[in-house]
Design a protein around this motif. Structure first.
Motif, mmCIF file in Angstrom:
data_model
loop_
_atom_site.group_PDB
_atom_site.id
_atom_site.type_symbol
_atom_site.label_atom_id
_atom_site.label_comp_id
_atom_site.label_asym_id
_atom_site.label_seq_id
_atom_site.Cartn_x
_atom_site.Cartn_y
_atom_site.Cartn_z
ATOM 1 N N GLN A 134 -22.326 39.187 3.048
ATOM 2 C CA GLN A 134 -21.430 39.670 2.169
ATOM 3 C C GLN A 134 -20.386 40.867 2.656
ATOM 4 N N ASP A 135 -19.102 40.792 2.219
ATOM 5 C CA ASP A 135 -18.386 41.858 2.448
ATOM 6 C C ASP A 135 -18.298 42.980 1.534
ATOM 7 N N TYR A 136 -17.883 44.140 1.929
ATOM 8 C CA TYR A 136 -17.995 45.337 1.370
ATOM 9 C C TYR A 136 -16.557 46.033 1.330
ATOM 10 N N LYS A 137 -16.344 46.851 0.455
ATOM 11 C CA LYS A 137 -15.149 47.699 0.206
ATOM 12 C C LYS A 137 -15.147 49.004 -0.266
ATOM 13 N N ILE A 138 -14.871 49.992 0.339
ATOM 14 C CA ILE A 138 -14.739 51.386 -0.209
ATOM 15 C C ILE A 138 -13.566 52.203 -0.022
#
Length: 157
Positions: free
Chosen positions: A22-26
């Protein structure tokens, strides 16, 4: 009948694809392909790898990480010192320049899990919280690959 076969063929091909991390963004930070390797039962350490991209106009810094999989988590780098590979903690964290992509991979920057509480088992997930100086904290899951694994794009350069 042809549509039905086409649909079944498409469904089978999707199911045959390998599991993708899974990819994540913040904020302006994007984390892709987080993974680690399975460890032998006696291992006390493990490494975490991923790609971090800063889509913003201002530098950010990965300042710390934590996980319930180990007692201590550090941000490390490996460098050649003559003919000897040395690993050290990055006491000020890892800078992610604006518009840049930084790869955490074997033989380079990586997350170091120290005093593992249990072996990392293939196909499991390892929870990890990454703390960035500006973007804040984000929880990610590292996919546990086989011992010695080298996912595409994460080899030595």
């Amino acid at each position: 009948m042809t549509r039905r076969r086409l649909f079944l063929a498409a469904a089978v091909s999707v199911l045959a694809l390998p599991a993708m991390a899974q990819d994540y963004k913040i904020g302006s930070i994007e984390i892709t392909t987080p993974w680690t390797r399975a460890t032998p039962p006696s291992a006390r350490t493990g490494g975490g790898f991923m790609t971090i991209t800063n889509k913003g106009n201002v530098a950010d810094r990965l300042v710390s990480a934590r996980s319930n999989a180990s007692d201590k988590v550090e941000i490390h780098e490996m460098q050649m010192d003559g003919n000897v590979m040395r690993m050290r903690e990055l006491s000020k964290g890892l800078e992610i320049p604006p518009g840049a992509t930084v790869m955490l991979k074997p033989g380079s920057y990586h997350i170091m899990f120290m005093e593992l509480k249990a072996p990392l088992a293939k196909d499991a997930k390892v929870p990890l919280t990454l703390v960035f100086e500006k973007a804040g904290s984000v929880d990610v899951q590292l996919d546990v690959q086989a011992m010695g694994a080298m996912p595409h794009g994460h080899g030595k350069n």
